[in-house]
Structure formats: C-alpha cells, structure tokens
Design a protein around this motif. Structure first.
Motif, PDB file in Angstrom:
ATOM      1  N   PRO A  76       0.798  -1.227   0.000  1.00 11.40           N
ATOM      2  CA  PRO A  76       0.000   0.000   0.000  1.00 11.40           C
ATOM      3  C   PRO A  76       0.833   1.280   0.000  1.00 11.40           C
ATOM      4  O   PRO A  76       0.464   2.257  -0.651  1.00 11.40           O
ATOM      5  N   VAL A  77       1.952   1.287   0.703  1.00 15.03           N
ATOM      6  CA  VAL A  77       2.771   2.502   0.782  1.00 15.03           C
ATOM      7  C   VAL A  77       3.411   2.798  -0.573  1.00 15.03           C
ATOM      8  O   VAL A  77       3.388   3.933  -1.063  1.00 15.03           O
ATOM      9  N   ALA A  78       3.998   1.778  -1.203  1.00 18.25           N
ATOM     10  CA  ALA A  78       4.603   1.966  -2.519  1.00 18.25           C
ATOM     11  C   ALA A  78       3.540   2.319  -3.555  1.00 18.25           C
ATOM     12  O   ALA A  78       3.768   3.155  -4.440  1.00 18.25           O
ATOM     13  N   ALA A  79       2.376   1.691  -3.433  1.00 19.13           N
ATOM     14  CA  ALA A  79       1.284   1.982  -4.367  1.00 19.13           C
ATOM     15  C   ALA A  79       0.802   3.420  -4.215  1.00 19.13           C
ATOM     16  O   ALA A  79       0.484   4.089  -5.206  1.00 19.13           O
ATOM     17  N   ASN A  80       0.786   3.916  -2.983  1.00 21.82           N
ATOM     18  CA  ASN A  80       0.383   5.296  -2.752  1.00 21.82           C
ATOM     19  C   ASN A  80       1.357   6.267  -3.401  1.00 21.82           C
ATOM     20  O   ASN A  80       0.956   7.281  -3.982  1.00 21.82           O
ATOM     21  N   SER A  81       2.649   5.949  -3.335  1.00 23.68           N
ATOM     22  CA  SER A  81       3.659   6.806  -3.959  1.00 23.68           C
ATOM     23  C   SER A  81       3.439   6.880  -5.469  1.00 23.68           C
ATOM     24  O   SER A  81       3.506   7.960  -6.062  1.00 23.68           O
ATOM     25  N   GLN A  82       3.149   5.733  -6.085  1.00 22.66           N
ATOM     26  CA  GLN A  82       2.889   5.732  -7.531  1.00 22.66           C
ATOM     27  C   GLN A  82       1.594   6.465  -7.843  1.00 22.66           C
ATOM     28  O   GLN A  82       1.496   7.172  -8.856  1.00 22.66           O
ATOM     29  N   ALA A  83       0.590   6.308  -6.985  1.00 22.36           N
ATOM     30  CA  ALA A  83      -0.698   6.978  -7.213  1.00 22.36           C
ATOM     31  C   ALA A  83      -0.524   8.497  -7.212  1.00 22.36           C
ATOM     32  O   ALA A  83      -1.056   9.197  -8.079  1.00 22.36           O
ATOM     33  N   LEU A  84       0.226   9.021  -6.235  1.00 20.48           N
ATOM     34  CA  LEU A  84       0.438  10.462  -6.164  1.00 20.48           C
ATOM     35  C   LEU A  84       1.240  10.956  -7.374  1.00 20.48           C
ATOM     36  O   LEU A  84       0.963  12.031  -7.914  1.00 20.48           O
ATOM     37  N   GLU A  88      -0.220  13.697  -9.981  1.00 19.93           N
ATOM     38  CA  GLU A  88       0.560  14.902 -10.277  1.00 19.93           C
ATOM     39  C   GLU A  88       0.903  14.986 -11.765  1.00 19.93           C
ATOM     40  O   GLU A  88       1.077  16.073 -12.314  1.00 19.93           O
ATOM     41  N   GLY A  89       0.993  13.813 -12.417  1.00 21.95           N
ATOM     42  CA  GLY A  89       1.310  13.765 -13.835  1.00 21.95           C
ATOM     43  C   GLY A  89       0.093  13.851 -14.746  1.00 21.95           C
ATOM     44  O   GLY A  89       0.239  13.707 -15.966  1.00 21.95           O
ATOM     45  N   GLY A  90      -1.092  14.072 -14.168  1.00 24.60           N
ATOM     46  CA  GLY A  90      -2.265  14.320 -15.001  1.00 24.60           C
ATOM     47  C   GLY A  90      -3.291  13.224 -15.087  1.00 24.60           C
ATOM     48  O   GLY A  90      -4.314  13.381 -15.772  1.00 24.60           O
ATOM     49  N   VAL A 107      -6.001   0.485   3.522  1.00 25.06           N
ATOM     50  CA  VAL A 107      -6.632   1.287   2.467  1.00 25.06           C
ATOM     51  C   VAL A 107      -6.383   2.766   2.734  1.00 25.06           C
ATOM     52  O   VAL A 107      -6.184   3.566   1.806  1.00 25.06           O
ATOM     53  N   GLY A 108      -6.362   3.138   4.017  1.00 30.33           N
ATOM     54  CA  GLY A 108      -6.037   4.517   4.367  1.00 30.33           C
ATOM     55  C   GLY A 108      -4.634   4.895   3.920  1.00 30.33           C
ATOM     56  O   GLY A 108      -4.409   5.991   3.400  1.00 30.33           O
ATOM     57  N   ALA A 109      -3.675   3.978   4.106  1.00 29.84           N
ATOM     58  CA  ALA A 109      -2.296   4.224   3.649  1.00 29.84           C
ATOM     59  C   ALA A 109      -2.247   4.283   2.129  1.00 29.84           C
ATOM     60  O   ALA A 109      -1.507   5.089   1.557  1.00 29.84           O
ATOM     61  N   LEU A 110      -3.022   3.438   1.491  1.00 31.84           N
ATOM     62  CA  LEU A 110      -3.063   3.401   0.032  1.00 31.84           C
ATOM     63  C   LEU A 110      -3.559   4.727  -0.537  1.00 31.84           C
ATOM     64  O   LEU A 110      -3.063   5.198  -1.571  1.00 31.84           O
ATOM     65  N   LEU A 111      -4.530   5.336   0.128  1.00 34.46           N
ATOM     66  CA  LEU A 111      -5.175   6.545  -0.387  1.00 34.46           C
ATOM     67  C   LEU A 111      -4.731   7.817   0.343  1.00 34.46           C
ATOM     68  O   LEU A 111      -5.374   8.863   0.210  1.00 34.46           O
ATOM     69  N   TYR A 115      -7.149  13.051  -3.017  1.00 31.76           N
ATOM     70  CA  TYR A 115      -8.454  13.705  -2.897  1.00 31.76           C
ATOM     71  C   TYR A 115      -9.507  12.776  -3.503  1.00 31.76           C
ATOM     72  O   TYR A 115      -9.736  12.769  -4.721  1.00 31.76           O
ATOM     73  N   LEU A 116     -10.150  12.015  -2.642  1.00 31.83           N
ATOM     74  CA  LEU A 116     -11.014  10.929  -3.087  1.00 31.83           C
ATOM     75  C   LEU A 116     -12.181  11.383  -3.948  1.00 31.83           C
ATOM     76  O   LEU A 116     -12.633  10.651  -4.840  1.00 31.83           O
ATOM     77  N   ASP A 117     -12.699  12.564  -3.677  1.00 30.02           N
ATOM     78  CA  ASP A 117     -13.895  13.013  -4.388  1.00 30.02           C
ATOM     79  C   ASP A 117     -13.560  13.784  -5.664  1.00 30.02           C
ATOM     80  O   ASP A 117     -14.446  14.359  -6.292  1.00 30.02           O
TER      81      ASP A 117
END
Length: 388
Positions: A76-84, A88-90, A107-111, A115-117
């Motif tokens: 989840p932590v690595a996935a969150n880094s890729q998600a951000l 940021e990349g569009g 899931v909290g760490a993942l997200l 900005y979920l909404d």
C-alpha cells in the motif's frame, strides 16, 4: 476562400464502382473485401447511397474519458507513492489491483493524500472479483476519516460473480453466483456509493483476437442480460441493475475494428435495454490493451499505444488505461519505469489537448465505413444472442 462540398458534383455509387472496377482491371471488386471471419466480411466500398438517411451519433454528449493508471497495490505505501505521481502527472483515475483484501488502515495508507472526491477510484483483484464487501467497508471508513461523503465518490469495483472459482485437485470449477448476496450488496452500494458500479462484465475471458469480435460482444451482452434476469427474480429493479453494470473491453492494434467494436457494444446494449423496456442509458466502458501486441521493439510500442488509444477514444470509451511502452520489458528499457508511465499518460493528454476529441460526441459517427463495420458487428452479435 472557403470551399464547400456543394462545389463538387455528386457521384453515384454505381459510377464510383464502375471506375473502381476499371482501375482493378481483371480483379473482382470482392478482392478488396476484408474477411474478418468466415461469418463477417466487410467491403471498403461504402457510399452515401448506402445510407440515404445520414447516420446520427450514438451519443448526444461528448465523453470526457478518464485517464487511468493501473497500480499494483500489494504494498500500500509503494502503491500510494505511484498513485500520487500519477495524479501529479495528469491522471484523473486510478485502478488499484489488490492481490489480497486490505483492512481500513491499509486502504487509508493506500489513499493517503489522495483527494477521493476528485478522481475516479477503481478497484480490481482476485479477491475483489469474489468478495467486494471488505473494500467497500474500508473505503467507507477512509472517507469518514477524511470527512468526505461516500455519495461524492465515483468509480468501479471489479466484482465478477460469474468468475468465482475454487481449485480442485484437477481443474478449476466455477461456482454459481450467490444472487441473494449480490442483490443485498447492490442495495448497500446504491445507498452509500450511488456513483459506483460494482458488477464488472469483463471481456477478457471472451477475447480471442479481433477475428472473434462479434462472438465476444454476444458473450458480453449475454452475461449482462443474465445479471438483469437473475436479479429481477430476486426483486432487484432491472433499472438499478443496469446502473451497477460496467464493461471492461480489450482492444488491439486492429484500429478500425477496435473502434467499431466499442461502438457496436453501445448498440447491443441499447437493444438489451429496449428489450427490457428500460430507458436508454449510456453503458460505462473501461478499455485495456491486449498485452500481446507489444513487442521487444519497445519504442515502437509507443506508436501502438497511440493507435489503440485513438481507437478507444473514437469508440467511446469512458476510461482508458494505456500500457507503458516497456510493459513486461522493464529490463530492456533505457529509462526508469516512471518514464514509461509518464509517456502512457501523455498519449492521452495529447488526444485531449491537441485533438479535442473529448469535446465531440461520437467522433467516428458519419464515417460510412466505420458505420457499416459497427452495424455489421452489432447485428452479428445480436443474432448470436437470439440463437441462445
């Protein structure tokens, strides 16, 4: 000086074919046909005379598709880094592949910091395909912790009841769907997550190359019909069921056929709704790429990705996930994986910012060839469905 079509003399199809036959010399006109399969042959010789009533767009509103990135969420932590990085990349949609069920803290760490909404939230994975309840519960808790109403979130849950399997000592066996559970889950989701679709009709098991596109469409719409029928027997409104269904479709480098397949899916979906006496509403279609079309010529894969993305856009996809050019070949790439993901996103940015296809309802509408191919695929698919 402005030149309009009125300044050109119209040419009938008969005269047109005569000239083509002359140019072909001894070859028959059928030599130009495209034999997609033994049951589907397409002629390139389509003329305005074939459609005295001009075709209309399949949708009246432009489809501003979601630019999605697929993320492995095992960590989840690595996935969150890729998600951000993706956001940021569009990217404006994320699809998290969860190999295991995550708790609300994970899931909290993942997200975290997402900005979920504001974005499309999509969840897939082996466990979710069988039991989506935990991820909905975890997502509800994360939204509450951020003081966000679950009704403001939108996305999909890749729950596919027909794919539930158990392993025996010999072969996997498909378990029958638990329709009562699905009906209860849909009611729960409709109350808390009204903008989520939780029934995935996935083309992956049916995809066997573009030669079998009509059969693939028939299988997809048959599965959707089965969900509506079975849930109707359990007291679930067909209207509500259709709003919980979404399609995941695989496309390849067959440019025109991929485009027409997505458009044909819309047509057979409309036919299905009409058969159930339901209001015609748009299907939600997520598009993924056939990984086998990528080769070791990794930079050529960028061209393939662009071609497939254009097919998806012109076919009317609601969500597109472009594979990085080095998919499955990271060791061959000169640049780090982040570069490949960036290029994959930028392919879609160019389609929006340079072509403005997201501002045009049904961009392929009016092309006689594409219209013919669309209707032939839809007719074959519906014909196959009626025989079942």
């Amino acid at each position: 000086m402005t030149i309009t079509f009125d300044e050109f003399s119209p040419i009938s199809k008969e005269a047109w074919l005569q000239q083509i036959a002359k140019d072909l010399k001894e070859k028959p006109l059928t030599a130009l046909d495209w034999e997609i399969s033994d049951k589907l042959v397409v002629s390139p010789l389509v003329h305005a005379d074939d459609q005295p009533t001009p075709p209309v767009p399949l949708t009246n509103e432009p489809i501003d598709w979601e630019i999605c990135e697929h993320i492995n969420a095992a960590d989840p932590v690595a996935a969150n880094s890729q998600a951000l990085e993706a956001l940021e990349g569009g990217a404006n949609a994320l699809c998290f592949d969860l190999p295991n069920i995550l708790g609300s803290s994970e899931v909290g760490a993942l997200l975290d910091k997402v900005y979920l909404d504001y974005i499309g939230l999509h969840f897939s994975g082996a466990d979710i395909r069988q039991n989506p309840g935990p991820i909905l519960g975890a997502l509800e808790k994360v939204a509450q912790s951020q003081n966000i109403k679950t009704s403001s979130l939108h996305g999909t849950i890749a729950y596919a009841p027909y794919s539930r399997q158990i392993q025996s000592s010999r072969l996997p066996h498909t378990l029958p769907p638990d329709w009562r559970y699905l009906a209860d889950l849909m009611q729960h989701a409709a109350q808390l997550f009204p903008h989520f679709r939780i029934i995935q009709v996935d083309a992956t098991p049916y995809y066997k190359g573009h030669e079998h596109s009509a059969e693939e469409l028939a299988a997809l719409i048959q599965e959707a019909h089965d969900y509506i029928r079975q849930l109707d027997d359990k007291g679930q409104s067909p209207f509500q069921t259709t709003h919980q269904i979404y399609f995941t479709v695989t496309i390849d480098t067959s440019y025109f056929l991929s485009m027409a397949k997505l458009r044909a899916l819309r047509l057979v979906w409309y036919n299905l709704l009409h058969a159930w006496n339901l209001e015609l509403t748009e299907p939600y279609i997520g598009v993924v790429f056939d990984k086998s079309v990528y080769t070791d010529e990794i930079y050529s894969n960028m061209i393939r990705a662009t071609s497939m993305a254009m097919s998806a856009v012109q076919g009317g996809a609601n969500r597109i996930t472009v594979l990085p050019y080095d998919e499955g070949r990271a060791a061959m790439a000169q640049y780090p994986p982040a570069f490949g993901r960036r290029i994959a996103r930028n392919v879609q940015h160019l389609l929006k910012m340079e072509t403005y296809m997201h501002e045009v309802p049904d961009p392929a509408a009016g092309s006689y060839y594409i219209e013919q191919l669309t209707h032939q695929l839809a007719a074959k698919a519906w014909e196959s469905l009626e025989k079942q």
